[in-house]
Write an enzyme that holds these catalytic residues in place. Structure first.
Site, PDB file in Angstrom:
ATOM      1  N   GLU A 119      -2.128   8.262  -5.031  1.00 49.94           N
ATOM      2  CA  GLU A 119      -2.733   7.629  -6.207  1.00 49.94           C
ATOM      3  C   GLU A 119      -4.037   8.353  -6.490  1.00 49.94           C
ATOM      4  O   GLU A 119      -4.765   8.650  -5.545  1.00 49.94           O
ATOM      5  CB  GLU A 119      -3.007   6.143  -5.940  1.00 49.94           C
ATOM      6  CG  GLU A 119      -1.735   5.317  -5.890  1.00 49.94           C
ATOM      7  CD  GLU A 119      -1.991   3.807  -5.731  1.00 49.94           C
ATOM      8  OE1 GLU A 119      -3.047   3.335  -6.158  1.00 49.94           O
ATOM      9  OE2 GLU A 119      -1.125   3.145  -5.178  1.00 49.94           O
ATOM     10  N   ARG A 178       0.859  -1.182   0.000  1.00 54.45           N
ATOM     11  CA  ARG A 178       0.000   0.000   0.000  1.00 54.45           C
ATOM     12  C   ARG A 178       0.893   1.229   0.000  1.00 54.45           C
ATOM     13  O   ARG A 178       1.947   1.226   0.661  1.00 54.45           O
ATOM     14  CB  ARG A 178      -0.854   0.053   1.277  1.00 54.45           C
ATOM     15  CG  ARG A 178      -2.140  -0.743   1.201  1.00 54.45           C
ATOM     16  CD  ARG A 178      -3.205   0.018   0.401  1.00 54.45           C
ATOM     17  NE  ARG A 178      -4.438  -0.737   0.238  1.00 54.45           N
ATOM     18  CZ  ARG A 178      -4.726  -1.552  -0.784  1.00 54.45           C
ATOM     19  NH1 ARG A 178      -3.842  -1.754  -1.737  1.00 54.45           N
ATOM     20  NH2 ARG A 178      -5.885  -2.161  -0.850  1.00 54.45           N
ATOM     21  N   HIS A 210      -0.236   0.164  -9.901  1.00 50.92           N
ATOM     22  CA  HIS A 210      -1.076  -0.653  -9.002  1.00 50.92           C
ATOM     23  C   HIS A 210      -1.734  -1.824  -9.755  1.00 50.92           C
ATOM     24  O   HIS A 210      -2.954  -1.995  -9.713  1.00 50.92           O
ATOM     25  CB  HIS A 210      -2.140   0.234  -8.330  1.00 50.92           C
ATOM     26  CG  HIS A 210      -2.603  -0.324  -7.013  1.00 50.92           C
ATOM     27  ND1 HIS A 210      -2.991   0.460  -5.960  1.00 50.92           N
ATOM     28  CD2 HIS A 210      -2.744  -1.606  -6.573  1.00 50.92           C
ATOM     29  CE1 HIS A 210      -3.355  -0.305  -4.935  1.00 50.92           C
ATOM     30  NE2 HIS A 210      -3.210  -1.561  -5.291  1.00 50.92           N
TER      31      HIS A 210
HETATM   32  N1  LIG Z   1      -0.448  -4.336  -5.388  1.00 50.20           N
HETATM   33  C1  LIG Z   1      -1.669  -4.801  -5.424  1.00 50.20           C
HETATM   34  O1  LIG Z   1      -2.346  -4.747  -6.453  1.00 50.20           O
HETATM   35  C2  LIG Z   1      -2.255  -5.484  -4.212  1.00 50.20           C
HETATM   36  C3  LIG Z   1      -3.237  -6.475  -4.385  1.00 50.20           C
HETATM   37  C4  LIG Z   1      -3.753  -7.106  -3.259  1.00 50.20           C
HETATM   38  C5  LIG Z   1      -3.329  -6.725  -1.981  1.00 50.20           C
HETATM   39  N2  LIG Z   1      -2.390  -5.737  -1.845  1.00 50.20           N
HETATM   40  C6  LIG Z   1      -1.909  -5.330  -0.519  1.00 50.20           C
HETATM   41  O2  LIG Z   1      -0.954  -6.271  -0.050  1.00 50.20           O
HETATM   42  C7  LIG Z   1      -0.899  -6.208   1.374  1.00 50.20           C
HETATM   43  C8  LIG Z   1      -0.871  -7.610   1.972  1.00 50.20           C
HETATM   44  O3  LIG Z   1      -2.043  -8.322   1.622  1.00 50.20           O
HETATM   45  P1  LIG Z   1      -2.307  -9.805   2.197  1.00 50.20           P
HETATM   46  O4  LIG Z   1      -3.468 -10.350   1.463  1.00 50.20           O
HETATM   47  O5  LIG Z   1      -1.044 -10.565   2.229  1.00 50.20           O
HETATM   48  O6  LIG Z   1      -2.735  -9.454   3.703  1.00 50.20           O
HETATM   49  P2  LIG Z   1      -2.663 -10.401   4.979  1.00 50.20           P
HETATM   50  O7  LIG Z   1      -3.592  -9.795   5.976  1.00 50.20           O
HETATM   51  O8  LIG Z   1      -2.849 -11.825   4.591  1.00 50.20           O
HETATM   52  O9  LIG Z   1      -1.142 -10.226   5.485  1.00 50.20           O
HETATM   53  C9  LIG Z   1      -0.639  -9.055   6.031  1.00 50.20           C
HETATM   54  C10 LIG Z   1       0.355  -9.452   7.116  1.00 50.20           C
HETATM   55  O10 LIG Z   1       1.051  -8.286   7.551  1.00 50.20           O
HETATM   56  C11 LIG Z   1       1.309  -8.453   8.940  1.00 50.20           C
HETATM   57  N3  LIG Z   1       1.624  -7.151   9.510  1.00 50.20           N
HETATM   58  C12 LIG Z   1       0.796  -6.173   9.942  1.00 50.20           C
HETATM   59  N4  LIG Z   1       1.496  -5.098  10.359  1.00 50.20           N
HETATM   60  C13 LIG Z   1       2.809  -5.405  10.183  1.00 50.20           C
HETATM   61  C14 LIG Z   1       4.018  -4.703  10.400  1.00 50.20           C
HETATM   62  N5  LIG Z   1       4.027  -3.473  10.882  1.00 50.20           N
HETATM   63  N6  LIG Z   1       5.175  -5.334  10.117  1.00 50.20           N
HETATM   64  C15 LIG Z   1       5.197  -6.589   9.623  1.00 50.20           C
HETATM   65  N7  LIG Z   1       4.076  -7.297   9.382  1.00 50.20           N
HETATM   66  C16 LIG Z   1       2.899  -6.708   9.653  1.00 50.20           C
HETATM   67  C17 LIG Z   1       0.046  -9.086   9.471  1.00 50.20           C
HETATM   68  O11 LIG Z   1       0.289  -9.745  10.693  1.00 50.20           O
HETATM   69  C18 LIG Z   1      -0.299 -10.063   8.348  1.00 50.20           C
HETATM   70  O12 LIG Z   1       0.231 -11.358   8.586  1.00 50.20           O
HETATM   71  C19 LIG Z   1      -2.089  -5.351   1.799  1.00 50.20           C
HETATM   72  O13 LIG Z   1      -1.639  -4.047   2.060  1.00 50.20           O
HETATM   73  C20 LIG Z   1      -2.961  -5.316   0.569  1.00 50.20           C
HETATM   74  O14 LIG Z   1      -3.739  -4.158   0.534  1.00 50.20           O
HETATM   75  C21 LIG Z   1      -1.835  -5.120  -2.934  1.00 50.20           C
END
Ligand SMILES: NC(=O)c1ccc[n+]([C@@H]2O[C@H](COP(=O)([O-])OP(=O)(O)OC[C@H]3O[C@@H](n4cnc5c(N)ncnc54)[C@H](O)[C@@H]3O)[C@@H](O)[C@H]2O)c1
Length: 316
Positions: free
Chosen positions: A273, A244, A291
């Site tokens: 964005e 993000r 993105h």
């Molecule tokens: N680029 C894209 O198009 C795209 C697409 C989908 C998701 N995303 C983003 O990817 C990210 C991860 O998604 P996900 O499905 O793996 O989520 P998820 O909830 O499965 O995993 C996120 C992990 O981050 C950990 N976490 C929280 N705060 C933290 C910190 N300060 N330091 C280290 N770890 C921490 C949580 O414990 C969790 O295990 C999200 O921000 C989501 O919005 C981006």
């Protein structure tokens, strides 16, 4: 039962729903006409991506609505708690795009390691007049195999990224305050499976030891990577942020690139964005995408079929 997929849905999703006897309508109805359209057409299920907003007004005015489905992860465009308090199911597909994001990260990291982000800019301009010069400029590439990747945020996408890294022969380090260890199962084309246990370590150790760092944390109040974190990293590290905007301090990133601490970086998400800072867009050491982490045909197919499976389970 009638379904309106207002922001579209994959053909695989439509086929699964139609085979189960649902009527699927893929008209895109303007936001201000949506409530009337849902009522006039007796729609039972409203499917959206990020464009359509499903706020209190729609929930209050459309008593026939039984399910709101979000194709993808974030549900900021839906009043989830309010809808649930009114007995409406709210569903999404959190895992469908994890592998797509993981592959985009490696598209960037492999590209950065061989200067593709720069040679793709230079070849159209100088490829015929300065071929040898460009060859010399980009001849000090590095391989990912045998290097260490640090995964910050070891949830769905972090783990999918780690699996690709293991497949490439990388050492995986991970930091996640909420996950102590996890078993990653790699599946191969011939049905063989290999399991790896990854124990998470401290953020500081990940930052200190990694040649590549990739971020997969949710949006949060403070930067996860700021000046102090850059200072802790190895010199010449390569970083990717496909999580993000706002997770990495973009000003500190540009400074770390200028000082040579960071060799290069990949950004799929931006603090601003849809208008990222021009200093990022013009920086030759950045590999950039708008993105598109989740944007693969396969992810769209999985989103469609996962939504269909959940709808069939809830309403049949
Ligand atoms: N680029 C894209 O198009 C795209 C697409 C989908 C998701 N995303 C983003 O990817 C990210 C991860 O998604 P996900 O499905 O793996 O989520 P998820 O909830 O499965 O995993 C996120 C992990 O981050 C950990 N976490 C929280 N705060 C933290 C910190 N300060 N330091 C280290 N770890 C921490 C949580 O414990 C969790 O295990 C999200 O921000 C989501 O919005 C981006």
């Amino acid at each position: 039962m009638k379904i309106l997929a207002n922001d579209g849905v994959s053909q695989s999703g439509i086929d699964a729903l139609e085979n189960a006897g649902f009527e699927v309508n893929t008209t895109t109805v303007a936001q201000e006409q949506l409530a009337n359209y849902l009522n006039d057409n007796q729609i039972d299920v409203l499917l959206v991506r990020s464009a359509t907003k499903v706020r209190k007004d729609i929930i209050d005015n459309c008593p026939n609505l039984k399910i709101i489905g979000r194709g993808g992860v974030g549900m900021d465009n839906i009043d989830v708690d309010y809808a649930r308090s009114k007995g409406i199911h709210v569903i999404n597909t959190p895992a469908a795009s994890s592998h797509s994001v993981a592959e985009l990260v490696f598209a960037h990291l492999l590209g950065l390691s061989r200067f593709l982000h720069q040679s793709n800019r230079d070849m159209p301009l100088e490829g015929d007049s300065n071929f040898k010069g460009l060859k010399k400029n980009y001849s000090k590439g590095t391989e990912l195999k045998g290097k260490t990747i640090g995964v910050i945020g070891f949830g769905r996408i972090g783990q999918a990224t780690a699996k690709v890294a293991l497949g490439l022969g990388m050492k995986v380090l991970a930091f996640d305050p909420f996950i102590e260890k996890t078993d990653l199962e790699l599946e191969f084309f011939d049905g063989q499976k290999l399991s790896f246990e990854i124990k998470t370590i401290s953020k500081e150790d990940v930052l200190k030891q990694s040649d590549f760092i990739t971020l997969h944390v949710p949006a949060q109040k403070d930067y996860v990577i700021d000046k102090a974190e850059f200072d802790t990293m190895k010199n010449g590290v390569i970083i990717a942020n496909a999580a993000r905007g706002g997770v990495i301090n973009e000003v500190a990133l540009v400074e770390a690139i200028t000082s040579g601490k960071v060799a290069s970086a990949a950004l799929d998400v931006f603090e601003k964005e849809p208008k990222p800072e021009i200093q990022l867009l013009m920086n030759p050491s950045l590999s950039l995408t708008p993105h598109t982490g989740a944007a693969t045909n396969e992810a769209q197919d999985r989103i469609g079929t996962e939504l269909a499976t959940q709808i069939i389970e809830l309403l049949k």
